[in-house]
Design a protein around this motif. Structure first.
Motif, PDB file in Angstrom:
ATOM      1  N   ASP A 193      13.453   5.870  -1.324  1.00 17.65           N
ATOM      2  CA  ASP A 193      12.664   6.009  -0.104  1.00 17.65           C
ATOM      3  C   ASP A 193      11.272   5.468  -0.375  1.00 17.65           C
ATOM      4  N   PHE A 194      10.433   5.429   0.649  1.00 17.40           N
ATOM      5  CA  PHE A 194       9.026   5.065   0.495  1.00 17.40           C
ATOM      6  C   PHE A 194       8.244   5.659   1.655  1.00 17.40           C
ATOM      7  N   MET A 195       6.938   5.780   1.437  1.00 16.36           N
ATOM      8  CA  MET A 195       6.041   6.290   2.480  1.00 16.36           C
ATOM      9  C   MET A 195       4.646   5.744   2.221  1.00 16.36           C
ATOM     10  N   SER A 196       3.782   5.897   3.208  1.00 13.06           N
ATOM     11  CA  SER A 196       2.408   5.419   3.041  1.00 13.06           C
ATOM     12  C   SER A 196       1.706   6.266   1.985  1.00 13.06           C
ATOM     13  N   ASP A 229       0.810  -1.219   0.000  1.00 13.51           N
ATOM     14  CA  ASP A 229       0.000   0.000   0.000  1.00 13.51           C
ATOM     15  C   ASP A 229       0.845   1.272   0.000  1.00 13.51           C
ATOM     16  N   ASP A 230       2.175   1.149  -0.037  1.00 15.51           N
ATOM     17  CA  ASP A 230       3.059   2.316   0.010  1.00 15.51           C
ATOM     18  C   ASP A 230       3.324   2.892  -1.371  1.00 15.51           C
ATOM     19  N   VAL A 231       3.889   4.091  -1.362  1.00 17.15           N
ATOM     20  CA  VAL A 231       4.392   4.740  -2.573  1.00 17.15           C
ATOM     21  C   VAL A 231       5.907   4.709  -2.454  1.00 17.15           C
ATOM     22  N   VAL A 232       6.569   4.129  -3.459  1.00 20.46           N
ATOM     23  CA  VAL A 232       8.032   4.067  -3.441  1.00 20.46           C
ATOM     24  C   VAL A 232       8.594   5.170  -4.326  1.00 20.46           C
ATOM     25  N   PHE A 233       9.775   5.642  -3.963  1.00 24.31           N
ATOM     26  CA  PHE A 233      10.490   6.628  -4.761  1.00 24.31           C
ATOM     27  C   PHE A 233      11.738   5.927  -5.264  1.00 24.31           C
TER      28      PHE A 233
END
Length: 190
Positions: A156-159, A59-63
């Motif tokens: 990086d990644f974040m919700s 469910d995260d968004v990765v960079f």
């Protein structure tokens, strides 16, 4: 009373039982080999440089920074950092919501860690499958049945919720700059 006709059964010859068991074992071995060879190949993730910390969730968004190639070595896609007017709001790289990616890329990303570099091989059935992929003009970008290889740097990644919140802040900042007639500052070099 009814009479039953008897049919004599010949006794098993000496050594035939061993041959019978060898035949059964050979048949099972052959069946197992065929099942193993015919199974779907999985996504292969090779660690080029180890990352640190936790791994993202689906469910995260990765960079990431990545280059995607076909089996013949042809590059079909390459990420580009998105220049943002508000420095530090989002990490460098291309933001990719894992919930919207091809299954093989998502599966691979779940094994990555921040700061790591990876070589990923995705079989066709976990990529674009028998259909392949065409661009908006109808030109074939990925042929049907093509396996894909990606060189990926996980920045990086974040919700997804945090990502959407930061996008709202970015939109508000851009609206404020447009309202003041001030041009957006250029992003600082990394």
């Amino acid at each position: 009373m009814t009479e039953i006709t008897r049919v004599p059964i010949k006794p098993i010859a000496k050594g035939s039982v061993a041959k019978l068991w060898l035949g059964i074992a050979a048949a099972l071995l052959l069946a197992g080999t065929l099942a193993w060879a015919g199974r779907a190949r999985g996504v292969e993730v090779e660690v080029v440089a180890e990352g640190t910390g936790a791994s993202p969730t689906k469910d995260d968004v990765v960079f990431v920074r990545y280059t995607g190639t076909l089996p013949d070595g042809k590059v079909f896609d390459k990420s580009q950092d998105i220049p943002l007017p508000v420095q530090g709001l989002l990490p460098a790289g291309s933001p990719l919501p894992l919930a919207n990616m091809i299954p093989g890329f998502t599966e691979a990303a779940l094994q990555m860690k921040k700061g790591g570099r990876y070589s990923v091989t995705i079989p066709a059935d976990k990529g674009y499958g028998a259909e392949g992929r065409r661009d908006q003009q109808g030109t074939e970008v990925i042929p049907p049945g093509a396996d894909l290889t990606f060189d990926v740097e996980m920045i990086d990644f974040m919700s997804r919720a945090e990502f959407e919140q930061r996008i709202q802040v970015l939109q508000q900042a851009m609206q404020m700059q447009q309202g003041q007639g001030t041009p957006a500052p250029a992003p600082a070099p990394e």
